[in-house]
Motif scaffolding. Sequence first.
Motif, PDB file in Angstrom:
ATOM      1  N   SER A  56      18.592 -16.988 -43.021  1.00  0.00           N
ATOM      2  CA  SER A  56      19.178 -17.589 -44.223  1.00  0.00           C
ATOM      3  C   SER A  56      18.360 -18.754 -44.752  1.00  0.00           C
ATOM      4  O   SER A  56      18.530 -19.138 -45.912  1.00  0.00           O
ATOM      5  CB  SER A  56      20.605 -18.050 -43.933  1.00  0.00           C
ATOM      6  OG  SER A  56      20.616 -19.127 -43.011  1.00  0.00           O
ATOM      7  N   SER A  58      14.955 -18.608 -44.644  1.00  0.00           N
ATOM      8  CA  SER A  58      13.600 -18.057 -44.673  1.00  0.00           C
ATOM      9  C   SER A  58      13.519 -16.936 -45.683  1.00  0.00           C
ATOM     10  O   SER A  58      14.525 -16.374 -46.126  1.00  0.00           O
ATOM     11  CB  SER A  58      13.196 -17.530 -43.281  1.00  0.00           C
ATOM     12  OG  SER A  58      13.391 -18.497 -42.275  1.00  0.00           O
ATOM     13  N   HIS A  59      12.278 -16.613 -46.028  1.00  0.00           N
ATOM     14  CA  HIS A  59      11.984 -15.389 -46.770  1.00  0.00           C
ATOM     15  C   HIS A  59      11.471 -14.375 -45.765  1.00  0.00           C
ATOM     16  O   HIS A  59      10.488 -14.623 -45.068  1.00  0.00           O
ATOM     17  CB  HIS A  59      10.942 -15.631 -47.863  1.00  0.00           C
ATOM     18  CG  HIS A  59      10.492 -14.372 -48.531  1.00  0.00           C
ATOM     19  ND1 HIS A  59      11.265 -13.692 -49.443  1.00  0.00           N
ATOM     20  CD2 HIS A  59       9.331 -13.651 -48.389  1.00  0.00           C
ATOM     21  CE1 HIS A  59      10.617 -12.621 -49.852  1.00  0.00           C
ATOM     22  NE2 HIS A  59       9.439 -12.566 -49.236  1.00  0.00           N
ATOM     23  N   GLY A  61       9.643 -11.205 -44.708  1.00  0.00           N
ATOM     24  CA  GLY A  61       8.653 -10.228 -45.123  1.00  0.00           C
ATOM     25  C   GLY A  61       8.635  -9.033 -44.193  1.00  0.00           C
ATOM     26  O   GLY A  61       8.747  -9.190 -42.972  1.00  0.00           O
ATOM     27  N   ARG A  69       9.204 -16.600 -43.364  1.00  0.00           N
ATOM     28  CA  ARG A  69       8.507 -17.712 -44.017  1.00  0.00           C
ATOM     29  C   ARG A  69       9.568 -18.709 -44.478  1.00  0.00           C
ATOM     30  O   ARG A  69      10.385 -18.392 -45.347  1.00  0.00           O
ATOM     31  CB  ARG A  69       7.693 -17.211 -45.210  1.00  0.00           C
ATOM     32  CG  ARG A  69       6.952 -18.320 -45.948  1.00  0.00           C
ATOM     33  CD  ARG A  69       5.964 -17.723 -46.935  1.00  0.00           C
ATOM     34  NE  ARG A  69       6.617 -16.837 -47.883  1.00  0.00           N
ATOM     35  CZ  ARG A  69       7.207 -17.239 -49.012  1.00  0.00           C
ATOM     36  NH1 ARG A  69       7.244 -18.537 -49.313  1.00  0.00           N
ATOM     37  NH2 ARG A  69       7.761 -16.363 -49.831  1.00  0.00           N
ATOM     38  N   VAL A  71      11.855 -21.238 -46.285  1.00  0.00           N
ATOM     39  CA  VAL A  71      12.027 -21.639 -47.684  1.00  0.00           C
ATOM     40  C   VAL A  71      13.047 -22.766 -47.815  1.00  0.00           C
ATOM     41  O   VAL A  71      13.482 -23.078 -48.922  1.00  0.00           O
ATOM     42  CB  VAL A  71      12.459 -20.433 -48.543  1.00  0.00           C
ATOM     43  CG1 VAL A  71      11.351 -19.391 -48.601  1.00  0.00           C
ATOM     44  CG2 VAL A  71      13.757 -19.820 -48.037  1.00  0.00           C
ATOM     45  N   ASN A  75      17.584 -20.142 -50.330  1.00  0.00           N
ATOM     46  CA  ASN A  75      18.577 -19.069 -50.377  1.00  0.00           C
ATOM     47  C   ASN A  75      19.973 -19.602 -50.641  1.00  0.00           C
ATOM     48  O   ASN A  75      20.749 -18.997 -51.399  1.00  0.00           O
ATOM     49  CB  ASN A  75      18.554 -18.287 -49.061  1.00  0.00           C
ATOM     50  CG  ASN A  75      17.286 -17.477 -48.883  1.00  0.00           C
ATOM     51  OD1 ASN A  75      16.752 -16.934 -49.843  1.00  0.00           O
ATOM     52  ND2 ASN A  75      16.779 -17.419 -47.656  1.00  0.00           N
ATOM     53  N   ARG A  78      20.302 -20.676 -54.246  1.00  0.00           N
ATOM     54  CA  ARG A  78      20.492 -19.487 -55.074  1.00  0.00           C
ATOM     55  C   ARG A  78      21.913 -18.949 -54.946  1.00  0.00           C
ATOM     56  O   ARG A  78      22.499 -18.501 -55.942  1.00  0.00           O
ATOM     57  CB  ARG A  78      19.477 -18.427 -54.641  1.00  0.00           C
ATOM     58  CG  ARG A  78      19.581 -17.111 -55.386  1.00  0.00           C
ATOM     59  CD  ARG A  78      18.593 -16.112 -54.815  1.00  0.00           C
ATOM     60  NE  ARG A  78      18.818 -14.780 -55.357  1.00  0.00           N
ATOM     61  CZ  ARG A  78      18.200 -13.695 -54.902  1.00  0.00           C
ATOM     62  NH1 ARG A  78      17.323 -13.800 -53.901  1.00  0.00           N
ATOM     63  NH2 ARG A  78      18.456 -12.518 -55.440  1.00  0.00           N
ATOM     64  N   THR A 272      21.926  -6.169 -51.656  1.00  0.00           N
ATOM     65  CA  THR A 272      20.894  -7.194 -51.487  1.00  0.00           C
ATOM     66  C   THR A 272      20.030  -6.911 -50.275  1.00  0.00           C
ATOM     67  O   THR A 272      18.796  -7.094 -50.316  1.00  0.00           O
ATOM     68  CB  THR A 272      21.546  -8.579 -51.358  1.00  0.00           C
ATOM     69  OG1 THR A 272      22.367  -8.826 -52.499  1.00  0.00           O
ATOM     70  CG2 THR A 272      20.497  -9.669 -51.261  1.00  0.00           C
ATOM     71  N   ASP A 278      16.143  -8.015 -49.721  1.00  0.00           N
ATOM     72  CA  ASP A 278      16.107  -9.479 -49.737  1.00  0.00           C
ATOM     73  C   ASP A 278      16.981  -9.964 -48.577  1.00  0.00           C
ATOM     74  O   ASP A 278      18.115 -10.418 -48.765  1.00  0.00           O
ATOM     75  CB  ASP A 278      16.616 -10.000 -51.080  1.00  0.00           C
ATOM     76  CG  ASP A 278      16.334 -11.476 -51.276  1.00  0.00           C
ATOM     77  OD1 ASP A 278      15.868 -12.120 -50.316  1.00  0.00           O
ATOM     78  OD2 ASP A 278      16.592 -11.987 -52.384  1.00  0.00           O
ATOM     79  N   GLY A 280      16.782 -12.517 -46.532  1.00  0.00           N
ATOM     80  CA  GLY A 280      17.111 -13.931 -46.441  1.00  0.00           C
ATOM     81  C   GLY A 280      18.345 -14.284 -47.245  1.00  0.00           C
ATOM     82  O   GLY A 280      19.264 -14.957 -46.755  1.00  0.00           O
ATOM     83  N   TYR A 281      18.383 -13.815 -48.493  1.00  0.00           N
ATOM     84  CA  TYR A 281      19.553 -14.065 -49.334  1.00  0.00           C
ATOM     85  C   TYR A 281      20.771 -13.317 -48.803  1.00  0.00           C
ATOM     86  O   TYR A 281      21.898 -13.831 -48.844  1.00  0.00           O
ATOM     87  CB  TYR A 281      19.237 -13.644 -50.762  1.00  0.00           C
ATOM     88  CG  TYR A 281      20.298 -14.007 -51.771  1.00  0.00           C
ATOM     89  CD1 TYR A 281      20.948 -15.244 -51.718  1.00  0.00           C
ATOM     90  CD2 TYR A 281      20.639 -13.134 -52.788  1.00  0.00           C
ATOM     91  CE1 TYR A 281      21.914 -15.581 -52.637  1.00  0.00           C
ATOM     92  CE2 TYR A 281      21.606 -13.469 -53.723  1.00  0.00           C
ATOM     93  CZ  TYR A 281      22.239 -14.692 -53.641  1.00  0.00           C
ATOM     94  OH  TYR A 281      23.208 -15.025 -54.561  1.00  0.00           O
TER      95      TYR A 281
END
Length: 311
Positions: A56, A58-59, A61, A69, A71, A75, A78, A272, A278, A280-281
């Motif tokens: 939650s 992080s991004h 990949g 990664r 962030v 998240n 957003r 999602t 996605d 992380g989101y």
Amino acid sequence: MAHAADSSSVLRRSSGPETVAPKEPHVGFEGRMMAPGLILLAALSIVPFLALIAMSFSHVGLLGGVRLRPVGLGNWARFFTDADMWMSWLRTVVYFVLTVGLEMVLGVGIALCLYRVLRGRNVLLSLVLLPMFAAPVIVGLLGRYLTDSTFGLYAWMLRSLGYTGDILGSPVSAFAAVVLMDVWEWTPLIALITLAGLSSVPQSVREAAAVDGAPAWMTFRYIIFPAISNVLLVALLIRSMDAIRYFDIIWVTTNGGPADATKIVPIRLYETAFRFFDFGYAAAIGLAMLAFSIFIARTFVRLLDTRGLTR
């Protein structure tokens, strides 16, 4: 001799209370046998939960392997600023109130009717409980075919009453359809739990109320309802936890449409994560759903605790 005994008693009193060494925790044979299973269950619960928290923030990949990664609060920022997400939460609350409310009212009514039946109650109860034993996916497919605008039975009945639109093609009627499908499936559970609670109401009290000429609504309001209120709270807790995360019927029938009219939070979470990847989101949405579920559960547990039912 008496003076020596008195002095020794004084010394014992002055030395203060005796200190008792704390007992070391003892793990018996049962504890040692259960330890591997408990450790495994804890690992299966804690490790994914910690991974979800890390995702939650992080991004995620997926190319070349899973990589996180950081962030920060991206998240979550957003999540709190997404207008579509807030509309999904509003639909979820409306869906929750309608389904659980209708199921409670209809379930209590069906249980009261069954309780008055003296002959053939088991046969009627078996027929009432049939929808509950069907898988939610089957219920969704059945409702989808029954509401089909071409050959659906319910569509034909509505056309005979003057409704010519597509049931699952209109936002209002589609939302009402998925609510009624959920109510049709899970009202028998409320009826079964309520019927079990009605069996604990003393028959002598009901007979005394009938002899005194009390109307049916007063008997229910002042005698039956207080006796089964605790059972109804438990039933409400069970259905609330399931209604918050409901997914199957809506996904099979409308897939969240039309125009996102039935896209509640679990549907948006699935899209999602597994349509847009996605993660992380999606992890942030899942944690928010978990927090909301815990809030609802704690509210009901607090109500049960005030009635002394958690002891």
